[in-house]
Design a protein around this motif. Structure first.
Motif, PDB file in Angstrom:
ATOM      1  N   GLU A  93     -59.597  21.756 -27.931  1.00  0.00           N
ATOM      2  CA  GLU A  93     -59.103  22.988 -28.074  1.00  0.00           C
ATOM      3  C   GLU A  93     -59.364  23.561 -29.681  1.00  0.00           C
ATOM      4  O   GLU A  93     -58.884  22.935 -30.577  1.00  0.00           O
ATOM      5  CB  GLU A  93     -57.685  23.108 -27.804  1.00  0.00           C
ATOM      6  CG  GLU A  93     -57.355  24.612 -27.357  1.00  0.00           C
ATOM      7  CD  GLU A  93     -56.127  24.740 -26.810  1.00  0.00           C
ATOM      8  OE1 GLU A  93     -55.286  25.315 -27.421  1.00  0.00           O
ATOM      9  OE2 GLU A  93     -55.883  24.055 -25.852  1.00  0.00           O
ATOM     10  N   SER A  94     -59.928  24.583 -29.808  1.00  0.00           N
ATOM     11  CA  SER A  94     -59.963  25.211 -30.962  1.00  0.00           C
ATOM     12  C   SER A  94     -59.516  26.660 -31.207  1.00  0.00           C
ATOM     13  O   SER A  94     -59.396  27.253 -30.272  1.00  0.00           O
ATOM     14  CB  SER A  94     -61.437  25.189 -31.586  1.00  0.00           C
ATOM     15  OG  SER A  94     -62.443  25.890 -30.541  1.00  0.00           O
ATOM     16  N   ALA A  97     -58.915  32.642 -29.414  1.00  0.00           N
ATOM     17  CA  ALA A  97     -59.729  33.652 -30.176  1.00  0.00           C
ATOM     18  C   ALA A  97     -59.064  34.839 -30.595  1.00  0.00           C
ATOM     19  O   ALA A  97     -58.104  35.236 -29.767  1.00  0.00           O
ATOM     20  CB  ALA A  97     -61.154  33.829 -29.699  1.00  0.00           C
ATOM     21  N   LYS A  98     -59.019  35.201 -31.823  1.00  0.00           N
ATOM     22  CA  LYS A  98     -58.532  36.691 -32.050  1.00  0.00           C
ATOM     23  C   LYS A  98     -59.411  37.468 -33.046  1.00  0.00           C
ATOM     24  O   LYS A  98     -60.102  36.817 -33.831  1.00  0.00           O
ATOM     25  CB  LYS A  98     -57.112  36.565 -32.431  1.00  0.00           C
ATOM     26  CG  LYS A  98     -57.164  35.917 -33.870  1.00  0.00           C
ATOM     27  CD  LYS A  98     -55.351  35.989 -34.420  1.00  0.00           C
ATOM     28  CE  LYS A  98     -55.282  35.428 -35.850  1.00  0.00           C
ATOM     29  NZ  LYS A  98     -53.944  35.369 -36.206  1.00  0.00           N
ATOM     30  N   GLY A  99     -59.474  38.609 -33.229  1.00  0.00           N
ATOM     31  CA  GLY A  99     -60.195  39.307 -33.808  1.00  0.00           C
ATOM     32  C   GLY A  99     -59.582  40.904 -34.176  1.00  0.00           C
ATOM     33  O   GLY A  99     -58.707  41.019 -33.726  1.00  0.00           O
ATOM     34  N   GLY A 100     -60.369  41.237 -35.378  1.00  0.00           N
ATOM     35  CA  GLY A 100     -59.753  42.721 -35.629  1.00  0.00           C
ATOM     36  C   GLY A 100     -60.225  43.954 -34.995  1.00  0.00           C
ATOM     37  O   GLY A 100     -61.183  43.521 -33.978  1.00  0.00           O
ATOM     38  N   LEU A 101     -59.829  44.915 -35.180  1.00  0.00           N
ATOM     39  CA  LEU A 101     -60.200  46.177 -34.288  1.00  0.00           C
ATOM     40  C   LEU A 101     -61.857  46.403 -34.335  1.00  0.00           C
ATOM     41  O   LEU A 101     -62.557  45.927 -35.495  1.00  0.00           O
ATOM     42  CB  LEU A 101     -59.810  47.366 -34.872  1.00  0.00           C
ATOM     43  CG  LEU A 101     -58.293  47.723 -34.409  1.00  0.00           C
ATOM     44  CD1 LEU A 101     -57.814  49.240 -35.373  1.00  0.00           C
ATOM     45  CD2 LEU A 101     -58.366  47.943 -33.105  1.00  0.00           C
ATOM     46  N   HIS A 102     -62.141  46.579 -33.206  1.00  0.00           N
ATOM     47  CA  HIS A 102     -63.692  46.794 -32.991  1.00  0.00           C
ATOM     48  C   HIS A 102     -64.558  45.505 -32.670  1.00  0.00           C
ATOM     49  O   HIS A 102     -65.867  45.780 -32.678  1.00  0.00           O
ATOM     50  CB  HIS A 102     -64.483  47.727 -33.943  1.00  0.00           C
ATOM     51  CG  HIS A 102     -63.596  48.922 -33.981  1.00  0.00           C
ATOM     52  ND1 HIS A 102     -63.284  49.963 -32.833  1.00  0.00           N
ATOM     53  CD2 HIS A 102     -62.801  49.566 -34.912  1.00  0.00           C
ATOM     54  CE1 HIS A 102     -62.531  50.939 -33.332  1.00  0.00           C
ATOM     55  NE2 HIS A 102     -62.212  50.741 -34.673  1.00  0.00           N
ATOM     56  N   SER A 103     -63.869  44.347 -32.663  1.00  0.00           N
ATOM     57  CA  SER A 103     -64.300  43.071 -32.443  1.00  0.00           C
ATOM     58  C   SER A 103     -64.915  42.769 -31.262  1.00  0.00           C
ATOM     59  O   SER A 103     -64.239  43.516 -30.281  1.00  0.00           O
ATOM     60  CB  SER A 103     -63.678  42.071 -33.252  1.00  0.00           C
ATOM     61  OG  SER A 103     -63.552  41.843 -34.630  1.00  0.00           O
ATOM     62  N   ALA A 116     -55.540  43.685 -31.578  1.00  0.00           N
ATOM     63  CA  ALA A 116     -55.871  43.207 -32.814  1.00  0.00           C
ATOM     64  C   ALA A 116     -55.114  42.009 -33.258  1.00  0.00           C
ATOM     65  O   ALA A 116     -53.702  42.215 -33.173  1.00  0.00           O
ATOM     66  CB  ALA A 116     -56.367  44.294 -33.903  1.00  0.00           C
ATOM     67  N   ASP A 117     -55.739  41.043 -34.007  1.00  0.00           N
ATOM     68  CA  ASP A 117     -54.822  39.823 -34.470  1.00  0.00           C
ATOM     69  C   ASP A 117     -54.108  39.210 -33.576  1.00  0.00           C
ATOM     70  O   ASP A 117     -52.842  38.710 -33.759  1.00  0.00           O
ATOM     71  CB  ASP A 117     -54.224  40.277 -35.765  1.00  0.00           C
ATOM     72  CG  ASP A 117     -55.034  40.997 -36.821  1.00  0.00           C
ATOM     73  OD1 ASP A 117     -56.340  40.404 -37.004  1.00  0.00           O
ATOM     74  OD2 ASP A 117     -54.840  41.663 -37.585  1.00  0.00           O
ATOM     75  N   THR A 118     -54.280  39.271 -32.236  1.00  0.00           N
ATOM     76  CA  THR A 118     -53.585  38.603 -31.301  1.00  0.00           C
ATOM     77  C   THR A 118     -54.452  37.364 -30.497  1.00  0.00           C
ATOM     78  O   THR A 118     -55.639  37.668 -30.274  1.00  0.00           O
ATOM     79  CB  THR A 118     -53.014  39.691 -30.143  1.00  0.00           C
ATOM     80  OG1 THR A 118     -52.397  40.729 -30.623  1.00  0.00           O
ATOM     81  CG2 THR A 118     -52.301  39.067 -29.081  1.00  0.00           C
ATOM     82  N   TRP A 119     -53.779  36.181 -30.283  1.00  0.00           N
ATOM     83  CA  TRP A 119     -54.598  35.208 -29.891  1.00  0.00           C
ATOM     84  C   TRP A 119     -54.854  35.298 -28.301  1.00  0.00           C
ATOM     85  O   TRP A 119     -53.875  35.869 -27.512  1.00  0.00           O
ATOM     86  CB  TRP A 119     -53.588  33.748 -29.971  1.00  0.00           C
ATOM     87  CG  TRP A 119     -53.935  33.184 -31.363  1.00  0.00           C
ATOM     88  CD1 TRP A 119     -52.870  33.333 -32.307  1.00  0.00           C
ATOM     89  CD2 TRP A 119     -55.025  32.667 -31.996  1.00  0.00           C
ATOM     90  NE1 TRP A 119     -53.162  32.960 -33.487  1.00  0.00           N
ATOM     91  CE2 TRP A 119     -54.391  32.654 -33.442  1.00  0.00           C
ATOM     92  CE3 TRP A 119     -56.248  32.708 -31.842  1.00  0.00           C
ATOM     93  CZ2 TRP A 119     -55.244  31.999 -34.311  1.00  0.00           C
ATOM     94  CZ3 TRP A 119     -57.160  32.050 -32.800  1.00  0.00           C
ATOM     95  CH2 TRP A 119     -56.639  31.841 -34.048  1.00  0.00           C
ATOM     96  N   GLU A 172     -52.988  36.542 -23.143  1.00  0.00           N
ATOM     97  CA  GLU A 172     -52.353  36.466 -24.445  1.00  0.00           C
ATOM     98  C   GLU A 172     -51.832  34.848 -24.570  1.00  0.00           C
ATOM     99  O   GLU A 172     -50.827  34.574 -23.576  1.00  0.00           O
ATOM    100  CB  GLU A 172     -51.451  37.588 -24.790  1.00  0.00           C
ATOM    101  CG  GLU A 172     -51.070  37.781 -26.035  1.00  0.00           C
ATOM    102  CD  GLU A 172     -50.294  38.834 -26.308  1.00  0.00           C
ATOM    103  OE1 GLU A 172     -49.285  39.045 -27.092  1.00  0.00           O
ATOM    104  OE2 GLU A 172     -50.667  40.049 -25.652  1.00  0.00           O
ATOM    105  N   VAL A 173     -52.046  34.413 -25.505  1.00  0.00           N
ATOM    106  CA  VAL A 173     -51.328  33.253 -25.982  1.00  0.00           C
ATOM    107  C   VAL A 173     -50.607  33.111 -27.408  1.00  0.00           C
ATOM    108  O   VAL A 173     -51.124  33.799 -28.130  1.00  0.00           O
ATOM    109  CB  VAL A 173     -52.254  32.006 -25.829  1.00  0.00           C
ATOM    110  CG1 VAL A 173     -52.881  31.778 -24.436  1.00  0.00           C
ATOM    111  CG2 VAL A 173     -53.319  31.944 -26.624  1.00  0.00           C
ATOM    112  N   ASP A 174     -49.872  32.045 -27.645  1.00  0.00           N
ATOM    113  CA  ASP A 174     -49.402  31.765 -29.080  1.00  0.00           C
ATOM    114  C   ASP A 174     -50.486  30.839 -29.662  1.00  0.00           C
ATOM    115  O   ASP A 174     -51.061  29.822 -29.065  1.00  0.00           O
ATOM    116  CB  ASP A 174     -48.204  30.897 -29.000  1.00  0.00           C
ATOM    117  CG  ASP A 174     -47.095  31.943 -28.538  1.00  0.00           C
ATOM    118  OD1 ASP A 174     -46.960  32.985 -28.610  1.00  0.00           O
ATOM    119  OD2 ASP A 174     -46.116  31.308 -27.903  1.00  0.00           O
TER     120      ASP A 174
END
Length: 74
Positions: free
Chosen positions: A1-2, A20-26, A58-61, A71-73
């Protein structure tokens, strides 16, 4: 797992059991794979979502579970 992280307007591509998580518009692209009856490790789901700040925050796993983003921790 990564765990994979991208900033705004990034492309994040993860394989099986990846968070995975990313900023807006990712764009986050995740896959699920399983072994088939022949012992081959094959994709069973591929899903892409745009981080819009509403449905995908945004910025949520996130991970792919049963073909859906959850959604995960981190």
């Amino acid at each position: 797992e990564s765990n994979l992280i991208g900033g705004d307007s990034s492309l994040i591509v993860g394989r099986n059991r990846c968070n995975a998580k990313g900023g807006l518009h990712s764009v986050i692209v995740l896959t699920e794979r399983r072994y088939d009856t022949n012992g081959e490790f094959v994709p069973v789901a591929v899903k892409a979502k745009i981080v819009d700040g509403v449905r995908i925050k945004a910025d949520t796993w996130y991970k792919l579970k049963n073909g859906e983003f959850v959604e995960v921790d981190g």
